[in-house]
Design an enzyme around this catalytic site. Structure first.
Site, PDB file in Angstrom:
ATOM      1  CB  THR A 113      -0.904   0.007   1.244  1.00 31.17           C
ATOM      2  OG1 THR A 113      -1.637  -1.218   1.278  1.00 31.17           O
ATOM      3  CG2 THR A 113      -1.877   1.186   1.191  1.00 31.17           C
ATOM      4  CE  LYS A 189      -4.783  -1.694   0.876  1.00 35.41           C
ATOM      5  NZ  LYS A 189      -5.566  -2.659   1.652  1.00 35.41           N
ATOM      6  CE  LYS A 258     -36.086  12.443  12.438  1.00 35.51           C
ATOM      7  NZ  LYS A 258     -36.491  11.085  12.671  1.00 35.51           N
TER       8      LYS A 258
HETATM    9  P1  NAP Z   1       4.946  -5.866   8.056  1.00 35.55           P
HETATM   10  O1  NAP Z   1       4.547  -7.184   8.648  1.00 35.55           O
HETATM   11  O2  NAP Z   1       5.325  -4.758   8.968  1.00 35.55           O
HETATM   12  O3  NAP Z   1       6.144  -6.151   7.026  1.00 35.55           O
HETATM   13  C1  NAP Z   1       6.812  -5.074   6.434  1.00 35.55           C
HETATM   14  C2  NAP Z   1       7.833  -5.589   5.455  1.00 35.55           C
HETATM   15  O4  NAP Z   1       8.578  -4.470   4.922  1.00 35.55           O
HETATM   16  C3  NAP Z   1       8.871  -6.512   6.080  1.00 35.55           C
HETATM   17  O5  NAP Z   1       9.305  -7.419   5.101  1.00 35.55           O
HETATM   18  C4  NAP Z   1       9.978  -5.532   6.462  1.00 35.55           C
HETATM   19  O6  NAP Z   1      11.232  -6.128   6.595  1.00 35.55           O
HETATM   20  C5  NAP Z   1       9.952  -4.637   5.241  1.00 35.55           C
HETATM   21  N1  NAP Z   1      10.565  -3.334   5.455  1.00 35.55           N
HETATM   22  C6  NAP Z   1      10.131  -2.326   6.250  1.00 35.55           C
HETATM   23  N2  NAP Z   1      10.947  -1.261   6.154  1.00 35.55           N
HETATM   24  C7  NAP Z   1      11.922  -1.607   5.274  1.00 35.55           C
HETATM   25  C8  NAP Z   1      13.044  -0.934   4.730  1.00 35.55           C
HETATM   26  N3  NAP Z   1      13.313   0.326   5.062  1.00 35.55           N
HETATM   27  N4  NAP Z   1      13.813  -1.596   3.841  1.00 35.55           N
HETATM   28  C9  NAP Z   1      13.514  -2.847   3.477  1.00 35.55           C
HETATM   29  N5  NAP Z   1      12.473  -3.552   3.943  1.00 35.55           N
HETATM   30  C10 NAP Z   1      11.684  -2.935   4.834  1.00 35.55           C
HETATM   31  O7  NAP Z   1       3.800  -5.286   7.110  1.00 35.55           O
HETATM   32  P2  NAP Z   1       2.626  -6.071   6.330  1.00 35.55           P
HETATM   33  O8  NAP Z   1       1.427  -6.137   7.209  1.00 35.55           O
HETATM   34  O9  NAP Z   1       3.165  -7.302   5.699  1.00 35.55           O
HETATM   35  O10 NAP Z   1       2.297  -4.990   5.189  1.00 35.55           O
HETATM   36  C11 NAP Z   1       3.024  -4.909   3.968  1.00 35.55           C
HETATM   37  C12 NAP Z   1       2.280  -3.958   3.052  1.00 35.55           C
HETATM   38  O11 NAP Z   1       0.971  -4.481   2.796  1.00 35.55           O
HETATM   39  C13 NAP Z   1       2.058  -2.557   3.650  1.00 35.55           C
HETATM   40  O12 NAP Z   1       2.160  -1.605   2.617  1.00 35.55           O
HETATM   41  C14 NAP Z   1       0.644  -2.633   4.201  1.00 35.55           C
HETATM   42  O13 NAP Z   1       0.044  -1.350   4.286  1.00 35.55           O
HETATM   43  C15 NAP Z   1      -0.018  -3.532   3.182  1.00 35.55           C
HETATM   44  N6  NAP Z   1      -1.190  -4.292   3.652  1.00 35.55           N
HETATM   45  C16 NAP Z   1      -1.236  -4.826   4.908  1.00 35.55           C
HETATM   46  C17 NAP Z   1      -2.351  -5.548   5.313  1.00 35.55           C
HETATM   47  C18 NAP Z   1      -2.445  -6.160   6.705  1.00 35.55           C
HETATM   48  O14 NAP Z   1      -3.568  -6.481   7.132  1.00 35.55           O
HETATM   49  N7  NAP Z   1      -1.346  -6.374   7.417  1.00 35.55           N
HETATM   50  C19 NAP Z   1      -3.416  -5.742   4.423  1.00 35.55           C
HETATM   51  C20 NAP Z   1      -3.336  -5.231   3.106  1.00 35.55           C
HETATM   52  C21 NAP Z   1      -2.197  -4.497   2.749  1.00 35.55           C
HETATM   53  P3  NAP Z   1      11.689  -6.752   8.011  1.00 35.55           P
HETATM   54  O15 NAP Z   1      11.082  -8.108   8.086  1.00 35.55           O
HETATM   55  O16 NAP Z   1      13.169  -6.755   7.953  1.00 35.55           O
HETATM   56  O17 NAP Z   1      11.160  -5.812   9.088  1.00 35.55           O
END
Ligand code: NAP
Length: 314
Positions: A113, A189, A258
């Site tokens: 996202t 999204k 209302k």
């Molecule tokens: P998450 O569990 O916090 O995972 C984040 C991922 O990004 C991990 O692989 C993390 O690596 C990596 N990351 C973060 N900062 C980084 C950086 N500076 N350089 C390289 N890698 C980095 O998040 P998630 O829930 O999987 O979400 C991922 C995406 O999907 C987001 O954009 C979120 O908004 C979207 N999304 C989430 C959901 C939900 O319900 N969770 C639903 C739909 C969409 P590390 O493992 O090393 O920390």
């Protein structure tokens, strides 16, 4: 068409069901999504900043890359599923980033996202490098990702969306294609998440008001589940707003005003701040002031659209 290493691939290449895929980002969402691609029979090379998170995929046969570029190298399609714009920006444009590893003709499927602006930048950057780009963000939480119940919204050049369709279908229960302009999928999204956030605020306000008025949350939950959950209410109003069908009124906007005043009166009595209810009351009040009190209360859709400079029927 050009494929990995700049070679020209015959059409049958893309018809192969087994594809060579890179997957960058194995967080709560990325890990189960990558596992589903693996389970669908594709060959995966994965990268995650914290390498240990790749272990379950390695055990199932995925290769683990040392950099995003390495995950992308030789892949027909590379997915990114990272936290935010900063993470995607560095993983794509960094020295050892996805773009550096992608071959001409290879496809980047961006499922994080992210902002519309970054999606536009990705579309331009990949196009100028002779690479392909599809935005394919997803709806659904990690449990839905695990059980292949995500809903994918994808946009990008038609042939590229069609090429990755089997991959997107392997991730969830369905797919909506939103045209050839990739950032459109990111707008959808973000709008979807706004919808969820507003709904949660409305739920939070309703639960606070009923609870502070002495009603058991379980009792209000029972009413909610019987009347609102899995009901056509959301569907009905979305359709009325989409079709701008505000007349004849099924429930007049002035009566909606209302009711919001009654809600806020109850909230005042119970000392429950309800900012969303106040906002909606003022929206209705504006509608009445503009002479729309006899339209259906779903004409909130028209009031918001008008303030956005949109003309009816466009
Ligand atoms: P998450 O569990 O916090 O995972 C984040 C991922 O990004 C991990 O692989 C993390 O690596 C990596 N990351 C973060 N900062 C980084 C950086 N500076 N350089 C390289 N890698 C980095 O998040 P998630 O829930 O999987 O979400 C991922 C995406 O999907 C987001 O954009 C979120 O908004 C979207 N999304 C989430 C959901 C939900 O319900 N969770 C639903 C739909 C969409 P590390 O493992 O090393 O920390």
């Amino acid at each position: 068409m050009a494929g990995p290493n700049g070679a020209d691939y015959p059409d049958r290449f893309w018809e192969e069901t087994r594809m060579k895929i890179g997957f960058v980002g194995l967080g709560n969402m990325g890990l189960p999504m990558a596992a589903n691609l693996l389970a669908a029979g594709h060959t995966l090379t994965v990268w995650n900043r914290t390498e240990a998170k790749a272990a379950p995929l390695k055990a199932k046969g995925a290769k683990v890359a040392a950099t995003p570029a390495e995950a992308a190298r030789g892949a027909e399609a590379v997915f990114s599923m990272l936290a935010d714009d900063a993470a995607v920006g560095s993983a794509v444009f960094g020295k050892e980033g996805i773009q550096a590893g992608m071959s001409p003709g290879a496809l980047h499927v961006s499922s994080s996202t992210i902002s519309v602006a970054l999606s536009e930048k990705l579309a331009e950057a990949h196009a100028s490098a002779g690479q392909r780009y599809v935005a394919a963000p997803v709806f659904g939480r990690p449990a839905a990702a695990e059980s292949k119940q995500l809903w994918v919204v994808a946009a990008g050049p038609k042939q590229d969306v069609e090429r990755c369709r089997p991959l997107l279908e392997a991730l969830g229960r369905g797919l909506t294609v939103l045209g050839e302009n990739a950032p459109a999928a990111n707008v959808v999204k973000l709008s979807g998440n706004f919808l969820i956030a507003s709904m949660m605020e409305a739920l939070a306000e309703s639960f606070a008001l009923t609870r502070k008025s002495g009603i058991e949350p379980k009792a209000f939950l029972d009413v909610f589940q019987s009347v609102f959950a899995r009901s056509p209410i959301f569907e009905t109003y979305a359709q009325l707003i989409a079709e701008e069908k505000y007349s004849p009124a099924g429930f007049k906007l002035k009566l909606g005003l209302k009711d919001m005043e009654l809600v806020l009166g109850a909230a005042r009595g119970a000392e429950v701040p309800m900012p969303l209810a106040s906002l909606v009351k003022d929206q209705f009040l504006g509608g009445v002031a503009q002479g729309h009190g006899d339209l259906d209360w779903s004409a909130l859709g028209a009031l918001v659209a008008e303030r956005a400079g949109l003309k009816r029927g466009t």
